[in-house]
Design an enzyme around this catalytic site. Sequence first.
Site, PDB file in Angstrom:
ATOM      1  N   GLU A   1      10.176  -8.143 -66.623  1.00 49.83           N
ATOM      2  CA  GLU A   1       9.362  -8.304 -65.418  1.00 49.83           C
ATOM      3  C   GLU A   1      10.047  -9.126 -64.340  1.00 49.83           C
ATOM      4  O   GLU A   1       9.784  -8.956 -63.171  1.00 49.83           O
ATOM      5  CB  GLU A   1       8.001  -8.915 -65.767  1.00 49.83           C
ATOM      6  CG  GLU A   1       7.175  -8.062 -66.695  1.00 49.83           C
ATOM      7  CD  GLU A   1       7.145  -6.594 -66.301  1.00 49.83           C
ATOM      8  OE1 GLU A   1       7.079  -6.300 -65.095  1.00 49.83           O
ATOM      9  OE2 GLU A   1       7.230  -5.734 -67.189  1.00 49.83           O
TER      10      GLU A   1
ATOM     11  N   SER B   1      -1.463 -20.925 -66.536  1.00 48.77           N
ATOM     12  CA  SER B   1      -1.200 -22.219 -65.892  1.00 48.77           C
ATOM     13  C   SER B   1      -2.434 -23.119 -65.900  1.00 48.77           C
ATOM     14  O   SER B   1      -3.565 -22.636 -65.852  1.00 48.77           O
ATOM     15  CB  SER B   1      -0.786 -22.010 -64.434  1.00 48.77           C
ATOM     16  OG  SER B   1       0.289 -21.131 -64.350  1.00 48.77           O
TER      17      SER B   1
ATOM     18  N   GLN C   1      -4.742 -13.492 -65.823  1.00 49.71           N
ATOM     19  CA  GLN C   1      -3.775 -14.144 -66.712  1.00 49.71           C
ATOM     20  C   GLN C   1      -4.040 -15.645 -66.700  1.00 49.71           C
ATOM     21  O   GLN C   1      -3.731 -16.310 -65.715  1.00 49.71           O
ATOM     22  CB  GLN C   1      -2.380 -13.814 -66.174  1.00 49.71           C
ATOM     23  CG  GLN C   1      -1.223 -14.309 -66.966  1.00 49.71           C
ATOM     24  CD  GLN C   1       0.082 -14.044 -66.213  1.00 49.71           C
ATOM     25  OE1 GLN C   1       0.174 -13.139 -65.393  1.00 49.71           O
ATOM     26  NE2 GLN C   1       1.082 -14.851 -66.479  1.00 49.71           N
ATOM     27  N   GLY C   2      -4.639 -16.157 -67.774  1.00 51.46           N
ATOM     28  CA  GLY C   2      -4.998 -17.574 -67.829  1.00 51.46           C
ATOM     29  C   GLY C   2      -3.952 -18.388 -68.567  1.00 51.46           C
ATOM     30  O   GLY C   2      -4.132 -18.729 -69.731  1.00 51.46           O
TER      31      GLY C   2
ATOM     32  N   GLU D   1      13.432 -23.413 -58.514  1.00 47.44           N
ATOM     33  CA  GLU D   1      14.152 -24.507 -59.180  1.00 47.44           C
ATOM     34  C   GLU D   1      14.297 -24.214 -60.673  1.00 47.44           C
ATOM     35  O   GLU D   1      15.360 -24.429 -61.265  1.00 47.44           O
ATOM     36  CB  GLU D   1      13.409 -25.844 -58.988  1.00 47.44           C
ATOM     37  CG  GLU D   1      13.453 -26.404 -57.573  1.00 47.44           C
ATOM     38  CD  GLU D   1      12.462 -25.723 -56.630  1.00 47.44           C
ATOM     39  OE1 GLU D   1      11.597 -24.963 -57.113  1.00 47.44           O
ATOM     40  OE2 GLU D   1      12.567 -25.938 -55.417  1.00 47.44           O
TER      41      GLU D   1
HETATM   42  C1  LIG Z   1       0.436 -16.917 -55.688  1.00 47.82           C
HETATM   43  C2  LIG Z   1       0.456 -17.442 -57.095  1.00 47.82           C
HETATM   44  C3  LIG Z   1      -0.152 -16.714 -58.090  1.00 47.82           C
HETATM   45  C4  LIG Z   1      -0.199 -17.220 -59.390  1.00 47.82           C
HETATM   46  N1  LIG Z   1      -0.878 -16.508 -60.347  1.00 47.82           N
HETATM   47  C5  LIG Z   1      -1.006 -17.031 -61.590  1.00 47.82           C
HETATM   48  C6  LIG Z   1      -1.813 -16.366 -62.568  1.00 47.82           C
HETATM   49  O1  LIG Z   1      -2.391 -15.312 -62.313  1.00 47.82           O
HETATM   50  N2  LIG Z   1      -1.938 -16.939 -63.784  1.00 47.82           N
HETATM   51  C7  LIG Z   1      -1.311 -18.111 -64.118  1.00 47.82           C
HETATM   52  O2  LIG Z   1      -1.439 -18.555 -65.240  1.00 47.82           O
HETATM   53  N3  LIG Z   1      -0.554 -18.776 -63.206  1.00 47.82           N
HETATM   54  C8  LIG Z   1      -0.397 -18.266 -61.950  1.00 47.82           C
HETATM   55  N4  LIG Z   1       0.339 -18.937 -61.000  1.00 47.82           N
HETATM   56  C9  LIG Z   1       0.888 -20.248 -61.347  1.00 47.82           C
HETATM   57  C10 LIG Z   1       2.400 -20.284 -61.418  1.00 47.82           C
HETATM   58  O3  LIG Z   1       2.832 -19.716 -62.640  1.00 47.82           O
HETATM   59  C11 LIG Z   1       2.790 -21.760 -61.277  1.00 47.82           C
HETATM   60  O4  LIG Z   1       2.448 -22.156 -59.963  1.00 47.82           O
HETATM   61  C12 LIG Z   1       4.261 -21.982 -61.507  1.00 47.82           C
HETATM   62  O5  LIG Z   1       4.584 -21.777 -62.852  1.00 47.82           O
HETATM   63  C13 LIG Z   1       4.667 -23.414 -61.095  1.00 47.82           C
HETATM   64  O6  LIG Z   1       3.843 -24.356 -61.698  1.00 47.82           O
HETATM   65  P1  LIG Z   1       3.104 -25.500 -60.844  1.00 47.82           P
HETATM   66  O7  LIG Z   1       2.445 -24.854 -59.675  1.00 47.82           O
HETATM   67  O8  LIG Z   1       2.258 -26.291 -61.786  1.00 47.82           O
HETATM   68  O9  LIG Z   1       4.264 -26.401 -60.278  1.00 47.82           O
HETATM   69  P2  LIG Z   1       5.063 -27.525 -61.094  1.00 47.82           P
HETATM   70  O10 LIG Z   1       5.547 -26.972 -62.369  1.00 47.82           O
HETATM   71  O11 LIG Z   1       4.229 -28.766 -61.133  1.00 47.82           O
HETATM   72  O12 LIG Z   1       6.290 -27.745 -60.138  1.00 47.82           O
HETATM   73  C14 LIG Z   1       6.208 -28.528 -58.929  1.00 47.82           C
HETATM   74  C15 LIG Z   1       7.602 -28.564 -58.319  1.00 47.82           C
HETATM   75  O13 LIG Z   1       8.519 -29.222 -59.220  1.00 47.82           O
HETATM   76  C16 LIG Z   1       9.603 -28.369 -59.523  1.00 47.82           C
HETATM   77  N5  LIG Z   1       9.991 -28.541 -60.941  1.00 47.82           N
HETATM   78  C17 LIG Z   1       9.161 -28.555 -62.002  1.00 47.82           C
HETATM   79  N6  LIG Z   1       9.864 -28.719 -63.148  1.00 47.82           N
HETATM   80  C18 LIG Z   1      11.173 -28.787 -62.779  1.00 47.82           C
HETATM   81  C19 LIG Z   1      12.397 -28.931 -63.509  1.00 47.82           C
HETATM   82  N7  LIG Z   1      12.405 -29.025 -64.831  1.00 47.82           N
HETATM   83  N8  LIG Z   1      13.554 -28.948 -62.788  1.00 47.82           N
HETATM   84  C20 LIG Z   1      13.559 -28.818 -61.434  1.00 47.82           C
HETATM   85  N9  LIG Z   1      12.427 -28.713 -60.696  1.00 47.82           N
HETATM   86  C21 LIG Z   1      11.254 -28.671 -61.357  1.00 47.82           C
HETATM   87  C22 LIG Z   1       9.092 -26.952 -59.285  1.00 47.82           C
HETATM   88  O14 LIG Z   1      10.133 -26.048 -59.013  1.00 47.82           O
HETATM   89  C23 LIG Z   1       8.187 -27.167 -58.087  1.00 47.82           C
HETATM   90  O15 LIG Z   1       8.936 -27.179 -56.897  1.00 47.82           O
HETATM   91  C24 LIG Z   1       0.422 -18.454 -59.708  1.00 47.82           C
HETATM   92  C25 LIG Z   1       1.065 -19.172 -58.692  1.00 47.82           C
HETATM   93  C26 LIG Z   1       1.074 -18.685 -57.397  1.00 47.82           C
HETATM   94  C27 LIG Z   1       1.750 -19.491 -56.326  1.00 47.82           C
END
Ligand SMILES: Cc1cc2nc3c(=O)[nH]c(=O)nc-3n(C[C@H](O)[C@H](O)[C@H](O)COP(=O)(O)OP(=O)(O)OC[C@H]3O[C@@H](n4cnc5c(N)ncnc54)[C@H](O)[C@@H]3O)c2cc1C
Length: 392
Positions: A245, A130, A127-128, A379
């Site tokens: 989901e 993020s 799933q591409g 969050e």
């Molecule tokens: C084990 C794992 C598997 C994953 N697999 C996939 C995958 O297969 N494909 C894919 O596309 N993605 C995948 N992801 C990505 C996942 O969807 C993202 O990590 C997630 O959406 C959070 O985005 P970020 O890591 O960029 O954090 P950010 O969005 O940068 O957030 C950083 C911090 O800021 C907080 N924050 C951000 N915005 C707000 C707001 N508006 N209000 C309050 N707090 C906020 C967040 O809660 C977090 O604590 C995976 C992640 C993990 C950990």
Amino acid sequence: MGGVPAADELDGFRAEVRGFLTSALPRALAARAKAGHTLSRDELMFWHRVLHERGWVAPGWPRDYGGAGWTILQRHIFDEESARAGAPSVIPMALTIVGPLLIAHGTDEQRARYLPRILDGSEIWCQGWSEPEAGSDLASLRCHAERVGDEYVINGTKIWTTFAQWADRCMLLARTASGDRRQFGITILLVDMRRPGVSVRPLPSLDGMHVLNQVYFDDVRVPVSDRVGLEDQGWGLLKSTVGHERILNADVGRARAMLDRLIRIVQAGPGAQPGLRIRIARAAIRFRALETLVLRALDSPDPANASGASLIKVRGTELQQELSWLMSEALGLYGLPLLPDVMQDGWQDETPIGPEDAATVTPFYLFWRKASISAGTSEIMRNLIAQQVLGR
Ligand SMILES: Cc1cc2nc3c(=O)[nH]c(=O)nc-3n(C[C@H](O)[C@H](O)[C@H](O)COP(=O)(O)OP(=O)(O)OC[C@H]3O[C@@H](n4cnc5c(N)ncnc54)[C@H](O)[C@@H]3O)c2cc1C
């Protein structure tokens, strides 16, 4: 099965699932899954094929497309029984996201081409979505696709892509236009991961395992026939497919398996301190509350309604993390060493010190830190709850 099954029908269904698991699930595999080992690709795909042969690998898909056609309540029962028996979870992306997307919005050609290979496990998907600068705020994604004749040319990167190292195909969200509304201009493309220009960089996680990756797209060509829905209009299609989901993500079945494992650890060990026993009892009560919440949501006319689903996701993942922490505490010093290799298939170099569960407990604890980030952070879930329940 159409409509809502009656209670005795559900009991019969549960018995059927139990019977199947008893006969089809190899004990050694169940033991490895129950003890929290990371399962290999061969182990995961073996179980995928067993479920496929039984017609149960795609519980939520309609029967016409090779799914089990179960109601959401039947899916819940299946998950619960599977977790209890120690059945592995199959690789979810294609079955829970790509398949339903193609069934609802794909062309006949796309369905004929991709659905059978998802079902029989001959193609693995990732799933591409993020990107380094687009996680919670997914609509800010920048990976770019430009239309050139009857192809799209993709340039950019995706991150945290689970199982990209094994994937044959990727469901990619790409930017095809920019405007005031960032949700506009996002297009869904089905990308062949073997195409020239695709490269995968492993991102080892805290537990020492390799599940996550960064994927680079450098002039990668995708035929227009592999676009799902209209150009620029992908965002609207996502909402209708990701629906249930989040509730299933709370994974009551998995929480139950963790609770069972915790109790096993405590019973096999020297006995938990009174303070720890109280915390285990509290976790068990929270588990029952979560189970009730999930069953109530599944029984409601709109199970995917955002606030209920978000609440369940937060509660479910917090509980999973608490249970994994309690396992470490219950094992005391035996639970401290971090031996990532012990999680791998075929590891038998040395006998770990202490009880059987000790060797996997620290990598397991570290792995579950991810639960409150993936599929929407806690969050973000709390923001949704605030918006839906409290009216902002
Ligand atoms: C084990 C794992 C598997 C994953 N697999 C996939 C995958 O297969 N494909 C894919 O596309 N993605 C995948 N992801 C990505 C996942 O969807 C993202 O990590 C997630 O959406 C959070 O985005 P970020 O890591 O960029 O954090 P950010 O969005 O940068 O957030 C950083 C911090 O800021 C907080 N924050 C951000 N915005 C707000 C707001 N508006 N209000 C309050 N707090 C906020 C967040 O809660 C977090 O604590 C995976 C992640 C993990 C950990």
